[in-house]
Design an enzyme around this catalytic site. Structure first.
Site, PDB file in Angstrom:
ATOM      1  N   ASP A   6     -10.297  -4.427  -5.032  1.00  0.00           N
ATOM      2  CA  ASP A   6      -9.531  -2.800  -4.253  1.00  0.00           C
ATOM      3  C   ASP A   6     -10.139  -2.331  -3.799  1.00  0.00           C
ATOM      4  O   ASP A   6     -10.948  -1.943  -4.846  1.00  0.00           O
ATOM      5  CB  ASP A   6      -8.103  -3.096  -4.604  1.00  0.00           C
ATOM      6  N   HIS A  39      -7.767  -5.001  -0.858  1.00  0.00           N
ATOM      7  CA  HIS A  39      -6.943  -4.259  -0.439  1.00  0.00           C
ATOM      8  C   HIS A  39      -5.691  -5.507   0.647  1.00  0.00           C
ATOM      9  O   HIS A  39      -4.983  -4.386   1.027  1.00  0.00           O
ATOM     10  CB  HIS A  39      -7.755  -2.792   0.530  1.00  0.00           C
ATOM     11  N   SER A  79       0.984  -1.215   0.176  1.00  0.00           N
ATOM     12  CA  SER A  79       0.072  -0.388  -0.240  1.00  0.00           C
ATOM     13  C   SER A  79       0.784   1.536   0.202  1.00  0.00           C
ATOM     14  O   SER A  79       1.467   1.675  -0.834  1.00  0.00           O
ATOM     15  CB  SER A  79      -0.675  -0.323   1.399  1.00  0.00           C
TER      16      SER A  79
END
Length: 203
Positions: free
Chosen positions: A152, A183, A102
């Site tokens: 996601d 995610h 991320s």
């Protein structure tokens, strides 16, 4: 930068640079590194920016909207930090592979967007395009694994595709893995990342 360094038993392997997601720390991805390359040296780094008390690697103006000036500053800061750590811990600066998740994956991508030899390779897990309208250096000697989720909610598939395409246009060797998840990290993508790592760095 706050960090942890663990010397591996196989010094021919790349040193793994671990870059956490928002709210994480320098230890978050140690289990992932251990799954992917248990014999490699590891440098886990904590982001220097706080957002509502949660560590990040650079500021953002809103969800998915990066503070470009801070991103550029923090990317340079991290690049210099890796060089300093290579001197301190005596690992090969030219043989570093990032594992980023991320926000950590975004700054790993930014390193490659801005510096030709910042990374030997990278595992980008749920990453976004760090900047647009910039000339990416020649990445013909760089191998990249991109892990993404088709569901996601934070990163649209088109965003991941744009990232992959931009890296390919810079001549990087890019491998994409798409899972059904959102995610969050999945065991499946870590297994695929391990297979990619072994193919590129142990054979």
């Amino acid at each position: 930068m706050q960090h942890i360094f663990k010397e591996g038993t196989d010094h021919k392997l790349p040193t793994l640079l671990l870059l956490h997601g928002t709210g994480g720390n320098e230890r978050d991805l140690l289990p992932i590194a251990d799954m992917i390359a248990p014999n490699a040296s590891v440098l886990g780094v904590r982001g220097n920016v706080l957002e509502n008390g949660m560590p990040r690697f650079f500021r953002r103006l809103a969800e998915g909207v990066f503070d470009e000036e801070d991103l550029i500053f923090r990317t340079n800061e991290l690049n210099e930090f890796i060089s300093d750590m290579a001197n301190q811990y005596q690992f090969n600066r030219d043989n570093v592979v990032a594992i980023g998740y991320s926000n950590g994956a975004n700054i790993a991508a930014s390193l490659m967007y801005h510096y030709k030899r910042a990374l030997k390779g990278a595992i980008l897990l749920h990453a976004m395009v760090p900047r647009r309208g910039v000339q990416i250096p020649d990445l013909s000697e760089t191998s990249i694994f991109i892990g993404a989720g088709t569901n996601d909610p934070i990163i649209p598939q088109a965003e991941t595709k744009e990232l992959a395409d931009s890296l390919k246009q810079a001549k990087a060797d890019v491998t994409e893995h798409w899972g059904d998840a959102g995610h969050q990290l999945t065991r499946e993508e870590i297994i695929k990342a391990k297979e990619w790592f072994e193919k590129n760095y142990t054979m």
